[in-house]
Write an enzyme that holds these catalytic residues in place. Structure first.
Site, PDB file in Angstrom:
ATOM      1  N   ILE A 136       0.931  -1.173  -0.030  1.00 39.55           N
ATOM      2  CA  ILE A 136      -0.115  -0.034  -0.018  1.00 39.55           C
ATOM      3  C   ILE A 136       0.908   1.175   0.111  1.00 39.55           C
ATOM      4  CG2 ILE A 136      -1.894  -0.997   0.958  1.00 39.55           C
ATOM      5  CD1 ILE A 136      -1.145   0.050   3.687  1.00 39.55           C
ATOM      6  N   ASP A 137       0.429   2.504  -0.460  1.00 41.22           N
ATOM      7  CA  ASP A 137       1.324   3.523  -0.406  1.00 41.22           C
ATOM      8  C   ASP A 137       1.793   4.058   0.892  1.00 41.22           C
ATOM      9  OD1 ASP A 137       0.340   3.393  -3.460  1.00 41.22           O
ATOM     10  OD2 ASP A 137      -1.136   4.755  -2.864  1.00 41.22           O
ATOM     11  N   LYS A 138       2.892   4.856   0.740  1.00 43.99           N
ATOM     12  CA  LYS A 138       3.375   5.241   1.895  1.00 43.99           C
ATOM     13  C   LYS A 138       2.496   6.186   2.988  1.00 43.99           C
ATOM     14  CE  LYS A 138       6.597   9.070   2.829  1.00 43.99           C
ATOM     15  NZ  LYS A 138       5.606  10.316   3.040  1.00 43.99           N
ATOM     16  N   THR A 140      -0.798   5.784   2.824  1.00 45.91           N
ATOM     17  CA  THR A 140      -1.991   4.907   3.205  1.00 45.91           C
ATOM     18  C   THR A 140      -1.822   4.217   4.067  1.00 45.91           C
ATOM     19  OG1 THR A 140      -2.685   5.078   0.775  1.00 45.91           O
ATOM     20  CG2 THR A 140      -3.358   3.405   2.191  1.00 45.91           C
ATOM     21  N   ARG A 236      -7.227   5.712  -5.545  1.00 41.03           N
ATOM     22  CA  ARG A 236      -7.044   7.172  -5.814  1.00 41.03           C
ATOM     23  C   ARG A 236      -7.327   7.595  -7.170  1.00 41.03           C
ATOM     24  NH1 ARG A 236      -0.942   7.807  -3.657  1.00 41.03           N
ATOM     25  NH2 ARG A 236      -1.414   9.731  -4.022  1.00 41.03           N
TER      26      ARG A 236
END
Length: 301
Positions: A136-138, A140, A236
């Site tokens: 998962i994104d930084k 998130t 997103r």
């Protein structure tokens, strides 16, 4: 600087990764597939999707990324371990933590913390992603599964490919969504103008997100998003595509809105079948304090 490799297609046919593997025998097919995935391969100036079929006359260019030697070090970084046994871990990743090392983030990542915590991590992804099954994104927050051996890793990957893993996110988006549920079925690919950004493109990879409204606020909506596919930045990109971008998103949302540490997006629910026991596991992670405090400050509709 990136090394530039270029070839003009004569009579070759087939998927771009297969053709390039035959043309540049010094590279493995998996290397080339990874370059395609990360937007380093272009046909006639445009980044190509993984299923691109080459045509006679195509000018194929590889912008081979600079090789960066990274030393993986174990770091005593606190981990919020939701579940752990001999085969798998479930981690509640905080907002702001990068999942694995890179040139721009050589340490302080989830991988560095995992190496300190456990000597047993799968190694089939690649050398800088031990144990990492999905990311998962930084900015998130939320739940991730980690494999402690290769057999478990392969089994969890198969569940992801079979779309049997339950992955539900809570997101605060701009705008007041009037309907209760929705499905966004729109292919996602690299942007032509900026390969670090994804966008909805007809030639992109299939991407499906289901959403349900949880609460409406003045100017905002709290939604639960369930992934059917797992493209980079999928939620997103999809929420921006339907004109309800995620609040606080520095890339896909409007600037200067709610104060936070990035997008208000949280991986709240994770469910899968344990590869060894066959038990159905389901985990929930509460919203981070900054997320909940922001909701408490909004006016409900």
């Amino acid at each position: 600087m990136n090394e530039i490799l270029e070839v003009v297609v004569d009579s070759q046919k087939g998927r771009v990764d297969k053709v390039l593997t035959a043309e540049f025998t010094q590279f493995s097919r998996s290397q080339i597939q990874n370059w395609v995935k990360n937007g380093h391969v272009f046909a006639n100036g445009d980044a190509v999707p993984a299923n691109y079929k080459v045509k006679s006359g195509d000018v194929i260019r590889i912008e081979r990324p600079e090789i960066v030697e990274l030393e993986l070090i174990a770091q005593d970084i606190p981990l919020d371990i939701v579940y752990e046994d001999n085969d798998v871990m479930v981690i509640n990743k905080p907002q702001g933590m990068v999942v694995h090392p890179s040139k721009s983030h050589p340490d302080g990542t989830l991988v560095n913390a995992l190496l300190f915590h456990s000597k047993d991590l799968s190694g089939i992804n690649d050398v800088i992603r031990p144990g990492i099954v999905h990311r998962i994104d930084k900015d998130t927050s939320g739940l991730l599964m980690v494999a402690k051996n290769d057999e478990t890793h392969r089994a969890l990957q198969e569940q992801l490919m079979d779309k049997t893993v339950i992955r539900k996110y809570v997101a605060l988006v701009h705008g007041e969504i009037q309907h209760e549920t929705g499905t966004i079925d729109a292919p996602i690919g690299r942007s032509h103008s900026n390969r670090l950004v994804n966008t909805v493109r007809p030639e992109g990879k299939k991407a499906i997100t289901h959403f349900t409204v949880l609460e409406r606020y003045q100017g905002y909506t709290l939604v639960e998003c369930q992934l059917e596919t797992g493209r980079t930045h999928q939620i997103r990109v999809h929420m921006k595509y339907i004109d309800y971008p995620i609040a606080g998103d520095p890339v896909y949302g409007p600037s200067g809105t709610l104060k936070g540490n990035g997008q208000f997006l949280h991986a709240a629910t994770l469910g899968f079948v344990h590869p060894k026991t066959g038990e159905e596991l389901l985990f929930e992670a509460p919203l981070p304090a900054i997320f909940q405090d922001t909701l408490n400050g909004l006016l409900k509709k």
